[in-house]
Structure formats: structure tokens, C-alpha cells
Enzyme design. Structure first.
Site, PDB file in Angstrom:
ATOM      1  N   ASP A 143       0.865  -1.181   0.000  1.00 43.76           N
ATOM      2  CA  ASP A 143       0.000   0.000   0.000  1.00 43.76           C
ATOM      3  C   ASP A 143       0.902   1.231   0.000  1.00 43.76           C
ATOM      4  O   ASP A 143       2.126   1.119  -0.011  1.00 43.76           O
ATOM      5  CB  ASP A 143      -1.008  -0.030   1.154  1.00 43.76           C
ATOM      6  CG  ASP A 143      -0.370   0.038   2.542  1.00 43.76           C
ATOM      7  OD1 ASP A 143       0.844   0.351   2.660  1.00 43.76           O
ATOM      8  OD2 ASP A 143      -1.085  -0.214   3.521  1.00 43.76           O
ATOM      9  N   CYS A 144       0.309   2.417  -0.017  1.00 45.21           N
ATOM     10  CA  CYS A 144       1.111   3.634  -0.196  1.00 45.21           C
ATOM     11  C   CYS A 144       2.141   3.836   0.903  1.00 45.21           C
ATOM     12  O   CYS A 144       3.306   4.104   0.631  1.00 45.21           O
ATOM     13  CB  CYS A 144       0.211   4.861  -0.352  1.00 45.21           C
ATOM     14  SG  CYS A 144      -0.800   5.280   1.084  1.00 45.21           S
ATOM     15  N   SER A 145       1.726   3.682   2.156  1.00 45.31           N
ATOM     16  CA  SER A 145       2.667   3.930   3.251  1.00 45.31           C
ATOM     17  C   SER A 145       3.677   2.795   3.389  1.00 45.31           C
ATOM     18  O   SER A 145       4.826   3.027   3.753  1.00 45.31           O
ATOM     19  CB  SER A 145       1.924   4.170   4.563  1.00 45.31           C
ATOM     20  OG  SER A 145       1.085   3.073   4.877  1.00 45.31           O
ATOM     21  N   HIS A 171      -3.058   9.375   2.041  1.00 41.95           N
ATOM     22  CA  HIS A 171      -2.232   8.914   0.925  1.00 41.95           C
ATOM     23  C   HIS A 171      -0.870   9.591   0.982  1.00 41.95           C
ATOM     24  O   HIS A 171      -0.757  10.740   1.413  1.00 41.95           O
ATOM     25  CB  HIS A 171      -2.924   9.211  -0.405  1.00 41.95           C
ATOM     26  CG  HIS A 171      -2.321   8.496  -1.565  1.00 41.95           C
ATOM     27  ND1 HIS A 171      -2.239   7.124  -1.634  1.00 41.95           N
ATOM     28  CD2 HIS A 171      -1.740   8.953  -2.699  1.00 41.95           C
ATOM     29  CE1 HIS A 171      -1.655   6.766  -2.765  1.00 41.95           C
ATOM     30  NE2 HIS A 171      -1.328   7.864  -3.431  1.00 41.95           N
ATOM     31  N   HIS A 206       3.796   6.436  -6.353  1.00 42.87           N
ATOM     32  CA  HIS A 206       2.900   6.043  -5.267  1.00 42.87           C
ATOM     33  C   HIS A 206       2.166   4.756  -5.614  1.00 42.87           C
ATOM     34  O   HIS A 206       2.152   4.319  -6.766  1.00 42.87           O
ATOM     35  CB  HIS A 206       1.894   7.164  -4.987  1.00 42.87           C
ATOM     36  CG  HIS A 206       0.979   7.460  -6.138  1.00 42.87           C
ATOM     37  ND1 HIS A 206      -0.384   7.359  -6.047  1.00 42.87           N
ATOM     38  CD2 HIS A 206       1.232   7.830  -7.422  1.00 42.87           C
ATOM     39  CE1 HIS A 206      -0.933   7.672  -7.222  1.00 42.87           C
ATOM     40  NE2 HIS A 206       0.034   7.962  -8.067  1.00 42.87           N
TER      41      HIS A 206
END
Length: 128
Positions: free
Chosen positions: A29-31, A81, A93
Site C-alpha cells: 500500500d502507499c505507506s 495517501h 505512489h
């Protein structure tokens, strides 16, 4: 080191998105993506985008440098996000389920309207 982070981030393009994911085999995921890139550069940052936004040195959008993190959401209290700035108004991203890690522009309407801020975790690099 920011330049190394940006080039490393670009090498992740095409890896599938996976909510809660943090590895290249299962997806990210993004993080999880930005945390993995930073870990490869020897920098440990928090796991979630909201916690990542609470750390680092604040950077104005006009002063973004390679490797800075760019954050999006409804407000600073609702970050949802994050991506890694790679120069030229672009960032890498992990967008959403069913998508892959990719490069997008900060000027795209969706992101321009949700940009909350940026943070730097590396000392700014001098020279070109």
C-alpha cells in the site's frame, strides 16, 4: 540520499497495490511502499501515512526535492495517501486496489485538490 530514494522508488513501478502490504512479492500500500524505500536507504519512518506526516521536516511545495514525501487527504488531520517525489512535479505512489505502483503528477486535478503538505527526511542535496 533523497536522489537515491527517488531512483529507488522508480524501480518499484509496476508492483501491485495491496492494502496493508509492505513487500514486493505480495504487493504494497502507499505507506508500506514509502517505508520500504526509505528502509532501503537506511531511514526508518512510521508505518502509516498519518504517522509519517507527523515526522520529518516540513517542506513547501515550491521547494520539493527528490525523495521528499508528499501527502494527500482532506486536511492535515486526515492524511490518507503518501508518495515519493521524484522531480519534475511527479511522484511515485501505490494508488489503490486493482492498480500498480506508478508515477503521477502533482498537477493532476485529483492530487492537486488533495495535496496537504510535504516532509523531508534527508538533508537537501546541493548541486545538479
Amino acid at each position: 540520499m533523497g536522489g537515491i530514494a527517488a531512483r529507488t522508488a522508480e524501480r518499484f513501478v509496476g508492483i501491485p497495490y495491496r492494502w496493508g502490504g509492505d513487500n514486493v512479492v505480495e504487493g504494497m500500500d502507499c505507506s508500506g511502499f514509502v517505508r520500504a524505500v526509505y528502509n532501503l536507504c537506511g531511514v526508518n519512518i512510521p508505518r502509516t501515512s498519518a504517522d509519517q506526516f507527523k515526522t520529518g521536516e516540513r517542506v513547501d511545495k515550491d521547494n520539493l526535492a527528490d525523495g521528499d514525501l508528499v501527502f494527500f487527504g482532506a486536511s492535515a488531520d486526515s492524511i490518507n495517501h503518501v508518495g515519493i517525489y521524484v522531480g519534475g512535479g511527479k511522484f511515485v505512489h501505490a494508488p489503490r486496489r486493482g492498480d500498480e505502483i506508478r508515477v503521477s503528477s502533482l498537477d493532476e486535478k485529483y492530487f492537486a485538490g488533495r495535496f496537504v503538505g510535504a516532509k523531508r527526511y534527508f538533508r537537501a542535496e546541493s548541486g545538479g
